[in-house]
Design an enzyme around this catalytic site. Structure first.
Site, short mmCIF file in Angstrom:
data_model
loop_
_atom_site.label_atom_id
_atom_site.label_comp_id
_atom_site.label_asym_id
_atom_site.label_seq_id
_atom_site.Cartn_x
_atom_site.Cartn_y
_atom_site.Cartn_z
N CYS A 91 -11.57 0.74 -1.84
CA CYS A 91 -10.64 0.16 -0.87
C CYS A 91 -11.28 0.08 0.50
O CYS A 91 -11.93 1.02 0.94
CB CYS A 91 -9.37 1.02 -0.82
SG CYS A 91 -8.12 0.39 0.31
N HIS B 40 -3.36 -3.62 -6.88
CA HIS B 40 -3.93 -2.83 -5.79
C HIS B 40 -3.41 -3.33 -4.43
O HIS B 40 -2.97 -2.54 -3.60
CB HIS B 40 -5.46 -2.91 -5.86
CG HIS B 40 -6.17 -2.17 -4.78
ND1 HIS B 40 -7.08 -1.16 -5.00
CD2 HIS B 40 -6.13 -2.32 -3.44
CE1 HIS B 40 -7.53 -0.71 -3.85
NE2 HIS B 40 -6.99 -1.41 -2.88
N GLU B 41 -3.44 -4.65 -4.23
CA GLU B 41 -3.02 -5.21 -2.95
C GLU B 41 -1.53 -5.05 -2.73
O GLU B 41 -1.08 -4.77 -1.62
CB GLU B 41 -3.43 -6.68 -2.84
CG GLU B 41 -4.93 -6.94 -2.96
CD GLU B 41 -5.76 -6.13 -1.99
OE1 GLU B 41 -5.24 -5.74 -0.91
OE2 GLU B 41 -6.92 -5.85 -2.31
N HIS C 257 -0.50 -1.70 -1.46
CA HIS C 257 -0.63 -1.54 -0.01
C HIS C 257 0.67 -1.89 0.71
O HIS C 257 1.03 -1.28 1.72
CB HIS C 257 -1.74 -2.45 0.52
CG HIS C 257 -3.11 -1.86 0.46
ND1 HIS C 257 -3.47 -0.72 1.14
CD2 HIS C 257 -4.22 -2.28 -0.18
CE1 HIS C 257 -4.74 -0.45 0.91
NE2 HIS C 257 -5.22 -1.37 0.10
#
Ligand code: ZN
Length: 220
Positions: free
Chosen positions: A139, A182-183, A186
């Site tokens: 990351c 993953h994004e 966030h």
């Protein structure tokens, strides 16, 4: 999500988003306007631990009247410049990583010809399915580390079409689906290290790479 430099696309960076009035979205705040207008084309990337508040704050939707705003266009352009800058070498980036808690991400579509970067505004993951896969992630906001994370093989996303404002749904599979997870994490204040069963620092990661079987057909 960060590219891996060993001839392999081990990427990771992401996010997930959450709500907090996100159903309707809202206009830009003075702070957001300032970050968008004053930052360089390659934006400052928030990192742990100093930017933990920013990274842990759930993001909200962009308001319908802001979908065609100059601020959004500028932010999108600067985020793209940031994730593709050689200093970052990412395959994805989420707005909280540049100081903006809005549900905006860029993802490199490794599943498409020429592997273009594409931006998604007001993105949400509607469902996860198709079994799971375990693989390495990194990351931009957690520099120097990698970790092994289990993700779903398939996702269905929804996001806003910038011209019409309509909601668009799309099904994504394979490693690109991992980038989306993953994004989008966030955007919910979640980092891959929260999900990783193992986290490595540099040398340990190198040793792990030597052992990991990238020839497995389910990897990509
Ligand atoms: Zn990330």
């Amino acid at each position: 999500m960060r590219h891996c430099r060993y001839g392999l696309r081990l990427t990771l960076v992401l996010g997930a988003g959450m709500v907090l009035g996100a159903c309707t979205g809202s206009g830009w705040t003075d702070r957001e306007r300032m970050i968008i207008s004053l930052s360089d084309s390659v934006m400052f990337v928030t990192t742990l631990p100093q930017d933990s508040v920013q990274l842990r704050t759930p993001s909200i939707d962009v308001g319908p009247r802001e979908l065609q705003s100059d601020e959004l266009k500028t932010l999108m352009a600067k985020m793209l410049r940031t994730v593709t800058d050689p200093s970052q070498d990412g395959v994805g980036i989420a707005a909280p990583q540049v100081g903006i808690n809005r549900r905006i991400i860029w993802v490199q579509r490794l599943d498409k010809e020429d592997e273009p970067f594409e931006c998604y505004v007001n993105i949400h993951i509607d469902s996860l399915y198709g079994g799971t896969r375990r693989g390495p992630e990194g990351c931009l906001s957690v520099p120097g580390y990698r970790g092994m994370v289990t993700r779903s093989n398939n996702v269905i996303i929804s996001y806003s079409d910038l011209e019409s404002g309509n909601t668009v749904k799309e099904e994504i599979e394979g490693y690109t689906a991992v980038i989306f997870q993953h994004e989008c994490d966030h955007l919910d204040g979640i980092l891959y290290v929260d999900r990783a069963d193992t986290v490595y620092i540099n040398q340990a990661w190198m040793e792990e790479l030597k052992q990991f079987d990238y020839t497995r057909p389910d990897w990509w």
